[in-house]
Design a protein around this motif. Structure first.
Motif, short mmCIF file in Angstrom:
data_model
loop_
_atom_site.label_atom_id
_atom_site.label_comp_id
_atom_site.label_asym_id
_atom_site.label_seq_id
_atom_site.Cartn_x
_atom_site.Cartn_y
_atom_site.Cartn_z
N ARG A 11 0.83 -1.21 0.00
CA ARG A 11 0.00 0.00 0.00
C ARG A 11 0.87 1.26 0.00
O ARG A 11 0.54 2.25 -0.66
CB ARG A 11 -0.92 0.00 1.22
N LEU A 12 1.97 1.22 0.72
CA LEU A 12 2.87 2.38 0.71
C LEU A 12 3.43 2.60 -0.68
O LEU A 12 3.56 3.74 -1.15
CB LEU A 12 3.99 2.17 1.73
N ARG A 13 3.77 1.52 -1.37
CA ARG A 13 4.26 1.65 -2.75
C ARG A 13 3.19 2.23 -3.65
O ARG A 13 3.44 3.11 -4.47
CB ARG A 13 4.69 0.27 -3.27
N ARG A 14 1.96 1.72 -3.49
CA ARG A 14 0.86 2.16 -4.34
C ARG A 14 0.63 3.67 -4.19
O ARG A 14 0.27 4.34 -5.16
CB ARG A 14 -0.41 1.39 -3.97
N HIS A 15 0.83 4.18 -2.98
CA HIS A 15 0.59 5.60 -2.73
C HIS A 15 1.88 6.43 -2.81
O HIS A 15 1.90 7.58 -2.37
CB HIS A 15 -0.06 5.79 -1.36
N ARG A 16 2.92 5.84 -3.37
CA ARG A 16 4.20 6.52 -3.57
C ARG A 16 4.78 7.06 -2.24
O ARG A 16 5.23 8.19 -2.15
CB ARG A 16 4.05 7.64 -4.60
N LEU A 17 4.76 6.21 -1.23
CA LEU A 17 5.30 6.54 0.09
C LEU A 17 6.28 5.47 0.56
O LEU A 17 6.42 5.22 1.75
CB LEU A 17 4.15 6.68 1.10
N GLN A 18 6.95 4.81 -0.41
CA GLN A 18 7.76 3.65 -0.10
C GLN A 18 9.15 4.03 0.41
O GLN A 18 10.16 3.66 -0.16
CB GLN A 18 7.87 2.71 -1.32
N GLU A 19 9.21 4.76 1.51
CA GLU A 19 10.49 5.06 2.14
C GLU A 19 10.29 5.10 3.65
O GLU A 19 9.18 5.24 4.14
CB GLU A 19 11.04 6.40 1.65
N GLY A 20 11.40 4.95 4.38
CA GLY A 20 11.33 5.03 5.83
C GLY A 20 11.40 3.68 6.50
O GLY A 20 12.00 2.73 5.99
N VAL A 21 10.77 3.59 7.66
CA VAL A 21 10.89 2.44 8.54
C VAL A 21 9.49 1.94 8.90
O VAL A 21 8.59 2.74 9.18
CB VAL A 21 11.65 2.82 9.84
N VAL A 22 9.31 0.64 8.88
CA VAL A 22 8.08 0.02 9.40
C VAL A 22 8.38 -0.45 10.82
O VAL A 22 9.32 -1.23 11.05
CB VAL A 22 7.63 -1.15 8.52
N ALA A 23 7.60 0.04 11.79
CA ALA A 23 7.85 -0.25 13.20
C ALA A 23 6.89 -1.33 13.68
O ALA A 23 5.67 -1.18 13.61
CB ALA A 23 7.70 1.01 14.04
N LEU A 24 7.45 -2.40 14.21
CA LEU A 24 6.68 -3.53 14.75
C LEU A 24 6.69 -3.42 16.27
O LEU A 24 7.73 -3.21 16.89
CB LEU A 24 7.31 -4.84 14.30
N GLY A 25 5.51 -3.55 16.89
CA GLY A 25 5.39 -3.41 18.33
C GLY A 25 5.98 -4.58 19.10
O GLY A 25 6.46 -5.56 18.53
N GLU A 26 5.92 -4.48 20.43
CA GLU A 26 6.54 -5.50 21.28
C GLU A 26 5.86 -6.85 21.12
O GLU A 26 6.54 -7.89 21.07
CB GLU A 26 6.48 -5.05 22.75
N HIS A 27 4.53 -6.86 21.04
CA HIS A 27 3.84 -8.15 20.92
C HIS A 27 4.18 -8.83 19.59
O HIS A 27 4.48 -10.04 19.55
CB HIS A 27 2.33 -7.96 21.03
#
Length: 674
Positions: free
Chosen positions: A299-315
């Motif tokens: 989805r980030l690619r589709r909206h041309r936002l494919q940069e940065g970091v994906v943050a995964l929570g503790e669980h």
């Protein structure tokens, strides 16, 4: 009729010697002489008191330096700090727990030493004032040390807010700038999780207060300390009752007010991607997490936002760690590419649930006693982990005083980072004192915020990709600090508290922070409000990192998605170079990157209370809209003699002035370049 008793004639003094006369003097004469003596005594007493009141001034110097001095104010029992030669007042300290009206100067116990002043209230406390080496060039410093003379004496000094704006100290739930608007009951000056303790102090705090008059108050770290904030009146430093602990702090005064700031020098700063996308997808299994992460990236690619970091929570991190996805220590496997072309951030904490595989493995290895914080065992007894609640579960907490435990924990973090292909590791739960929460005596190294300090120093060894949730005496470390969650509303616990938090963190030396996700993460009065999302987005554009919880395509219309792309580009092209420039100044001079309006107008009282503007260095002023439904605001341009260029209209304005009713549509944020 009643007959009056007969009495001897008293018109003349008997012609006899004084001894015989007094012996034979009638009762009326004896009374007259006695009354005369009492009258003379009272007249002399009143005369002496009147002479003292007339001759002794209401204020008296007790210690004088080259550029300032301290006085005792008799009427209310207060210490005053004045600068010389004019005697301009910069600080008033109301003294508690001692007889306020008793004047100390006549009994100076170290009068022979010109650099000290000592006085003792013999049944209460002893006061020692001393000239101390300056904290920075151009400053003059005074040590204040109170020592109780009885165990039941509680020492309490209150610093007036009259004509002084105060900054620094603790973060709070609804952050204010200055602290004069804040209210907090007396409680230990120790960091806490505002999510579980909303009335406590937040995760970033220092024992440092800066006054707008150029005075600073710094409390030694070893002093057990309570703090109260009384809105628009005073803030008070206090020692715990019944422990006979001394109260010790340092006062410094500087004519050049920014020179009074603490120096937070560091050799390097942590690099970080400018965008963070928080993952809120399914977490029921490792397979579902992998699918959810890949769907987010698509989805980030589709909206041309494919940069940065994906943050995964503790669980989610724990689920992946427990799955076959993570190879054992002995097997080598290529790290999975979970979020390419973006980078991955995982989340850990120093807590372990009592039923978690991590804690059970430590039991099997016979290492539980050393790996987890424990109560002090009785003689001949065994250590029992100090249990606490973390995210609704009964947990043990890492024993950071054990080198073996720290090494084990860091090795596990490195292994997970490599096995999951993560670039960044975020650590939650760094704040708080577990011993204090349960009223259990703490080891000496963990008193106050010792836990946060020790753990932060250990986590800094993991490298520049480390994020922590708290800071105390750790601003010199190359770590990112995650700001506390904010409410999704327009209050000071939400959007209005963002800029005060930015100024607070930066003043204390925590310039590289990650603000809460755009729009806030704690349910507020206006969830899913597009206007709130946009105004929030406009502020974080000018901060070190732009973090998103709810993606813009789920929150708002297409124009907000386009605006998000524009803000990201502005952050990358305009803001990041500024941050790099002023981070060098921060490293060399210790000046904050994000600065209040008074930084350029240190003598203008109007600038002291502005909490909805901030400077990046000395050259960019950001003045966003923080009121719902508003498309105009007043803007204070600091720095008399400077010129400011409006980036929206290309008009130029004089510094030291206020622009009234400046127009800013929902798509605009007022920004000025000096």
């Amino acid at each position: 009729d009643r007959t009056m008793p007969l009495s001897r004639h008293t018109g003349q003094i008997p012609e006899s010697n004084w001894t015989l006369g007094l012996r034979e003097m009638t009762e009326p004469w004896k009374g007259a002489v006695g009354c005369f003596g009492v009258a003379v005594f009272f007249a002399m007493t009143i005369g002496i008191i009147s002479w003292q009141a007339l001759e002794q001034p209401p204020e008296e110097w007790v210690l004088r330096g080259r550029h300032a001095g301290m006085l005792w104010e008799r009427g209310r029992g207060a210490l005053l700090l004045r600068v010389l030669p004019g005697g301009r007042p910069v600080l008033a300290i109301a003294v508690g727990s001692v007889p306020a009206t008793e004047p100390p100067p006549p009994r100076d116990r170290c009068w022979h030493d010109g650099g000290q002043f000592c006085y003792s209230w013999e049944e209460d406390a002893e006061l020692r004032l001393s000239l101390e080496p300056p904290a920075a060039p151009g400053t003059e410093c005074y040590g204040v040390r109170w020592t109780p003379l009885r165990p039941d004496v509680t020492l309490k000094d209150c610093f007036s807010m009259a004509n002084v704006s105060w900054y620094g100290g603790p973060s709070i739930l609804a952050q204010r700038w200055p602290l004069n608007d804040a209210e907090s009951p007396t409680q230990p000056l120790v960091s806490s999780n505002l999510g579980t303790n909303p009335d406590g102090f937040g995760p970033v705090l220092e024992r440092y207060f800066l006054g707008s008059t150029g005075v600073t108050v710094t409390v030694a770290p070893e002093v057990p300390l309570l703090l109260s904030l009384e809105s628009h009146r005073q803030f008070c430093l206090e020692t715990p009752a019944g422990r006979a602990e001394p109260l010790h702090y340092q006062l410094c005064v500087s004519a050049d007010r920014p020179a009074g700031l603490p120096k937070h020098l560091t050799r390097n700063f942590p690099p970080c991607r400018s965008l963070i996308w928080r993952y809120h997808g399914p977490e029921g299994s490792a397979a579902r997490i992998r699918r959810g992460l890949r769907a987010l990236v698509r989805r980030l690619r589709r909206h041309r936002l494919q940069e940065g970091v994906v943050a995964l929570g503790e669980h989610g991190t724990a689920v992946l760690a427990a799955a076959d996805l993570v190879p054992s220590e002995g097997r080598k496997r290529q790290a999975p590419a979970l979020v390419e072309p973006l980078e991955l951030s995982i989340t850990l904490s120093p807590y372990a649930g009592l039923t978690s595989p991590l804690f059970l493995r430590s039991l099997r290895g016979g290492e539980a006693a050393g790996y987890w914080l424990s109560r002090r065992p009785r003689p001949g007894g065994s250590s029992i982990p100090l249990l606490t609640i973390w995210k609704g579960q009964l947990c043990a907490r890492l024993n950071v005083t054990s080198e073996v435990a720290r090494g084990w924990y860091l090795a596990r973090a490195r292994h997970l980072r490599q096995a999951l292909g993560a670039t960044y590791v975020a650590f939650e739960g760094v704040e708080g004192n577990s011993f204090l929460e349960q009223d259990v005596p703490a080891p000496a190294e963990l008193v106050g915020d010792g836990y946060t300090e020790v753990l932060a120093a250990a986590l800094a060894t993991l490298g520049n990709g480390t994020i922590i949730s708290a800071g105390s005496r750790s601003s010199h470390l190359p770590l990112f600090v995650q700001m506390s969650p904010l409410r999704s509303d327009w209050s000071h616990a939400g959007l209005k508290g963002l800029i005060p938090s930015v100024l607070h963190y930066s003043l204390l030396g925590y310039n590289f922070f990650i603000p809460d996700a755009v729009g806030g993460t704690v349910a507020g009065a206006t969830p899913g409000d597009p206007e709130l999302f946009v105004r929030w987005l406009q502020i974080v554009t000018f901060l070190p990192v732009m973090a998103f919880g709810t993606p813009p395509w789920l929150c708002c219309d297409a124009w907000v998605l386009n605006l998000t792309r524009q803000c990201i580009q502005r952050h990358r092209d305009f803001v990041v170079p500024l941050l790099l420039k002023y981070s060098e100044e921060w490293q060399s001079l210790g000046y904050p990157i994000f600065r209040p309006a008074w930084w350029l107008s240190p003598t203008d009282p109007v600038a002291f209370t502005i909490e909805d503007e901030f400077l990046i260095g000395d050259e960019v002023l950001v003045a966003p809209i923080t009121e719902k439904g508003q498309t105009w605001r007043d803007i204070y341009l600091p720095g008399e003699g400077h010129l400011w260029l409006d980036t929206n209209s290309a008009r130029v304005f004089d510094g030291g002035t206020t622009l009234r009713n400046y127009s800013a549509s929902l798509a605009e944020v007022p920004v000025f370049v000096k």
